[in-house]
Design a protein around this motif. Structure first.
Motif, PDB file in Angstrom:
ATOM      1  N   UNK A 293       9.537  -2.455   3.430  1.00 32.66           N
ATOM      2  CA  UNK A 293       9.091  -3.732   2.886  1.00 32.66           C
ATOM      3  C   UNK A 293       9.946  -4.110   1.682  1.00 32.66           C
ATOM      4  N   UNK A 294       9.959  -5.374   1.376  1.00 26.13           N
ATOM      5  CA  UNK A 294      10.708  -5.874   0.231  1.00 26.13           C
ATOM      6  C   UNK A 294       9.781  -5.996  -0.973  1.00 26.13           C
ATOM      7  N   UNK A 295      10.331  -6.496  -2.083  1.00 27.14           N
ATOM      8  CA  UNK A 295       9.519  -6.677  -3.288  1.00 27.14           C
ATOM      9  C   UNK A 295       8.588  -7.878  -3.200  1.00 27.14           C
ATOM     10  N   UNK A 296       8.913  -8.818  -2.341  1.00 27.40           N
ATOM     11  CA  UNK A 296       8.067 -10.006  -2.226  1.00 27.40           C
ATOM     12  C   UNK A 296       6.900  -9.727  -1.289  1.00 27.40           C
ATOM     13  N   UNK A 297       5.799 -10.425  -1.478  1.00 28.82           N
ATOM     14  CA  UNK A 297       4.670 -10.244  -0.558  1.00 28.82           C
ATOM     15  C   UNK A 297       5.069 -10.702   0.845  1.00 28.82           C
ATOM     16  N   UNK A 298       4.555 -10.065   1.868  1.00 28.72           N
ATOM     17  CA  UNK A 298       4.877 -10.483   3.237  1.00 28.72           C
ATOM     18  C   UNK A 298       4.192 -11.802   3.570  1.00 28.72           C
ATOM     19  N   UNK A 299       4.812 -12.545   4.477  1.00 26.49           N
ATOM     20  CA  UNK A 299       4.193 -13.784   4.948  1.00 26.49           C
ATOM     21  C   UNK A 299       3.125 -13.433   5.978  1.00 26.49           C
ATOM     22  N   UNK A 300       2.258 -14.384   6.249  1.00 23.52           N
ATOM     23  CA  UNK A 300       1.205 -14.169   7.240  1.00 23.52           C
ATOM     24  C   UNK A 300       1.829 -13.894   8.608  1.00 23.52           C
ATOM     25  N   UNK A 301       2.898 -14.586   8.944  1.00 22.76           N
ATOM     26  CA  UNK A 301       3.567 -14.336  10.224  1.00 22.76           C
ATOM     27  C   UNK A 301       4.136 -12.925  10.281  1.00 22.76           C
ATOM     28  N   UNK A 302       4.685 -12.435   9.182  1.00 25.21           N
ATOM     29  CA  UNK A 302       5.196 -11.069   9.147  1.00 25.21           C
ATOM     30  C   UNK A 302       4.066 -10.063   9.336  1.00 25.21           C
ATOM     31  N   UNK A 303       2.942 -10.307   8.675  1.00 22.77           N
ATOM     32  CA  UNK A 303       1.795  -9.402   8.777  1.00 22.77           C
ATOM     33  C   UNK A 303       1.283  -9.353  10.211  1.00 22.77           C
ATOM     34  N   UNK A 304       1.274 -10.490  10.874  1.00 22.54           N
ATOM     35  CA  UNK A 304       0.815 -10.523  12.273  1.00 22.54           C
ATOM     36  C   UNK A 304       1.667  -9.622  13.167  1.00 22.54           C
ATOM     37  N   UNK A 305       2.899  -9.370  12.775  1.00 24.63           N
ATOM     38  CA  UNK A 305       3.786  -8.511  13.545  1.00 24.63           C
ATOM     39  C   UNK A 305       3.699  -7.035  13.189  1.00 24.63           C
ATOM     40  N   UNK A 306       2.864  -6.685  12.234  1.00 26.35           N
ATOM     41  CA  UNK A 306       2.709  -5.295  11.808  1.00 26.35           C
ATOM     42  C   UNK A 306       2.000  -4.487  12.890  1.00 26.35           C
ATOM     43  N   UNK A 307       2.095  -3.145  12.792  1.00 21.58           N
ATOM     44  CA  UNK A 307       1.305  -2.289  13.690  1.00 21.58           C
ATOM     45  C   UNK A 307      -0.195  -2.523  13.480  1.00 21.58           C
ATOM     46  N   UNK A 308      -1.003  -1.963  14.333  1.00 20.99           N
ATOM     47  CA  UNK A 308      -2.454  -2.177  14.284  1.00 20.99           C
ATOM     48  C   UNK A 308      -3.072  -1.766  12.955  1.00 20.99           C
ATOM     49  N   UNK A 309      -2.515  -0.761  12.297  1.00 25.49           N
ATOM     50  CA  UNK A 309      -3.020  -0.317  10.993  1.00 25.49           C
ATOM     51  C   UNK A 309      -1.828   0.058  10.121  1.00 25.49           C
ATOM     52  N   UNK A 310      -1.956  -0.226   8.824  1.00 30.64           N
ATOM     53  CA  UNK A 310      -0.875   0.049   7.876  1.00 30.64           C
ATOM     54  C   UNK A 310      -1.414   0.824   6.680  1.00 30.64           C
ATOM     55  N   UNK A 311      -0.514   1.385   5.912  1.00 31.43           N
ATOM     56  CA  UNK A 311      -0.902   2.134   4.731  1.00 31.43           C
ATOM     57  C   UNK A 311      -1.435   1.247   3.621  1.00 31.43           C
ATOM     58  N   UNK A 312      -2.096   1.870   2.693  1.00 32.50           N
ATOM     59  CA  UNK A 312      -2.701   1.163   1.564  1.00 32.50           C
ATOM     60  C   UNK A 312      -1.662   0.393   0.747  1.00 32.50           C
ATOM     61  N   UNK A 313      -0.475   0.945   0.446  1.00 29.05           N
ATOM     62  CA  UNK A 313       0.489   0.166  -0.344  1.00 29.05           C
ATOM     63  C   UNK A 313       0.878  -1.160   0.321  1.00 29.05           C
ATOM     64  N   UNK A 314       1.112  -1.135   1.644  1.00 29.15           N
ATOM     65  CA  UNK A 314       1.464  -2.376   2.342  1.00 29.15           C
ATOM     66  C   UNK A 314       0.292  -3.358   2.361  1.00 29.15           C
ATOM     67  N   UNK A 315      -0.903  -2.854   2.619  1.00 31.79           N
ATOM     68  CA  UNK A 315      -2.082  -3.723   2.645  1.00 31.79           C
ATOM     69  C   UNK A 315      -2.331  -4.352   1.286  1.00 31.79           C
ATOM     70  N   UNK A 316      -2.184  -3.559   0.234  1.00 28.54           N
ATOM     71  CA  UNK A 316      -2.404  -4.083  -1.117  1.00 28.54           C
ATOM     72  C   UNK A 316      -1.409  -5.190  -1.439  1.00 28.54           C
ATOM     73  N   UNK A 317      -0.149  -4.980  -1.081  1.00 30.99           N
ATOM     74  CA  UNK A 317       0.864  -6.003  -1.337  1.00 30.99           C
ATOM     75  C   UNK A 317       0.538  -7.279  -0.565  1.00 30.99           C
ATOM     76  N   UNK A 318       0.063  -7.125   0.659  1.00 30.26           N
ATOM     77  CA  UNK A 318      -0.265  -8.285   1.486  1.00 30.26           C
ATOM     78  C   UNK A 318      -1.394  -9.106   0.888  1.00 30.26           C
ATOM     79  N   UNK A 319      -2.392  -8.446   0.309  1.00 22.01           N
ATOM     80  CA  UNK A 319      -3.537  -9.198  -0.212  1.00 22.01           C
ATOM     81  C   UNK A 319      -3.416  -9.507  -1.700  1.00 22.01           C
TER      82      UNK A 319
END
Length: 68
Positions: A1-27
């Motif tokens: 992942x990059x330093x910027x928050x992911x876009x909603x479209x990027x998140x939709x392409x994620x695996x079914x479950x992600x780690x806490x650091x990625x989820x926290x950055x997303x929200x």
């Protein structure tokens, strides 16, 4: 992942479950805050716990962000 928050479209392409650091950055919160919320049973997204390891369900992250 990059330093910027992911876009909603990027998140939709994620695996079914992600780690806490990625989820926290997303929200938009720190990973330590999300870990605290998980420990208190107050996480804003569905969390799968495997002992001390946690994975956040991507679909619940998407629903949260769509509702915002």
């Amino acid at each position: 992942m990059t330093d910027r928050p992911p876009t909603l479209d990027e998140i939709r392409g994620w695996p079914a479950a992600v780690g806490v650091p990625d989820a926290a950055k997303a929200i938009g919160i720190s990973k330590s805050h999300l870990y605290e919320l998980i420990a208190r049973g107050e996480a804003p997204v569905k969390v799968l716990s495997f002992g001390k390891r946690h994975r956040c369900v991507t679909a619940s992250i998407v629903r949260l962000l769509e509702a915002a």
